[in-house]
Design a protein around this motif. Structure first.
Motif, PDB file in Angstrom:
ATOM      1  N   PHE A  12       0.853  -1.185   0.000  1.00 11.22           N
ATOM      2  CA  PHE A  12       0.000   0.000   0.000  1.00 11.22           C
ATOM      3  C   PHE A  12       0.890   1.236   0.000  1.00 11.22           C
ATOM      4  O   PHE A  12       1.616   1.494   0.951  1.00 11.22           O
ATOM      5  N   ALA A  13       0.835   2.011  -1.056  1.00 10.52           N
ATOM      6  CA  ALA A  13       1.694   3.186  -1.177  1.00 10.52           C
ATOM      7  C   ALA A  13       1.278   4.287  -0.211  1.00 10.52           C
ATOM      8  O   ALA A  13       2.113   5.052   0.258  1.00 10.52           O
ATOM      9  N   ALA A  40      -1.388   1.956  12.558  1.00  8.93           N
ATOM     10  CA  ALA A  40      -0.810   0.627  12.310  1.00  8.93           C
ATOM     11  C   ALA A  40      -0.077   0.599  10.974  1.00  8.93           C
ATOM     12  O   ALA A  40       1.020   0.040  10.865  1.00  8.93           O
ATOM     13  N   HIS A  41      -0.653   1.211   9.961  1.00 10.59           N
ATOM     14  CA  HIS A  41      -0.003   1.265   8.655  1.00 10.59           C
ATOM     15  C   HIS A  41       1.323   2.010   8.748  1.00 10.59           C
ATOM     16  O   HIS A  41       2.339   1.562   8.214  1.00 10.59           O
ATOM     17  N   TYR A  46      -1.613   5.493   3.109  1.00 12.77           N
ATOM     18  CA  TYR A  46      -2.492   4.937   4.144  1.00 12.77           C
ATOM     19  C   TYR A  46      -3.936   4.878   3.680  1.00 12.77           C
ATOM     20  O   TYR A  46      -4.713   4.043   4.158  1.00 12.77           O
ATOM     21  N   ARG A  47      -4.342   5.750   2.754  1.00 12.37           N
ATOM     22  CA  ARG A  47      -5.726   5.726   2.283  1.00 12.37           C
ATOM     23  C   ARG A  47      -6.043   4.411   1.571  1.00 12.37           C
ATOM     24  O   ARG A  47      -7.170   3.919   1.657  1.00 12.37           O
ATOM     25  N   GLN A  48      -5.066   3.859   0.877  1.00 12.12           N
ATOM     26  CA  GLN A  48      -5.267   2.566   0.225  1.00 12.12           C
ATOM     27  C   GLN A  48      -5.496   1.476   1.261  1.00 12.12           C
ATOM     28  O   GLN A  48      -6.330   0.592   1.075  1.00 12.12           O
ATOM     29  N   TYR A  49      -4.772   1.558   2.365  1.00 17.02           N
ATOM     30  CA  TYR A  49      -4.941   0.569   3.436  1.00 17.02           C
ATOM     31  C   TYR A  49      -6.294   0.735   4.123  1.00 17.02           C
ATOM     32  O   TYR A  49      -6.965  -0.244   4.427  1.00 17.02           O
TER      33      TYR A  49
END
Length: 120
Positions: free
Chosen positions: A12-13, A100-101, A15-18
């Motif tokens: 995941f580039a 966490a990310h 944090y929004r993707q995570y």
């Protein structure tokens, strides 16, 4: 459980993707020109979302930490109804997912900090 369900967080580039992978993103309910608001999309990993929910309920019950402060601030602003408490837990769970990310992706230890509130 969070690490096991998430897998390699380096994929995941941002944090929004995570957060989207966890299912904490918002989706609009609209049809034509009507827009009835935003709700949780729930189009992510349900077990991961549940793990963050459990971790958040524990963190909110602790005495002094930034997650409890965020929860109390949300309740103070939006009212203390069961629906608003649920929304506050989801907001804190989303923040916990971001933390966490960041911790896993940057390979650092979690360092507790206190949010600085502006105003009263």
């Amino acid at each position: 459980m969070i690490i096991a369900e998430s897998g390699d967080l380096n994929r995941f580039a941002h944090y929004r993707q995570y957060v989207n992978y966890c299912g904490f993103n918002l989706s609009a309910s609209q049809s034509g020109e009507r827009c009835s608001g935003y709700s949780l999309s729930k189009r992510g990993n349900a077990r991961l979302r549940y793990a963050f929910w459990l971790a958040t309920t524990v963190a909110v019950r602790m005495q002094e930490n930034t997650l409890r402060n965020k929860y109390e601030c949300y309740i103070r602003e939006h009212g203390d109804t069961p629906d608003q408490r649920r929304k506050a837990v989801v907001a804190v769970a989303t923040k916990l997912a971001r933390i966490a990310h960041s911790v896993v992706k940057n390979d650092t230890d979690y360092q507790r900090y206190f949010d600085i509130s502006h105003g009263t």
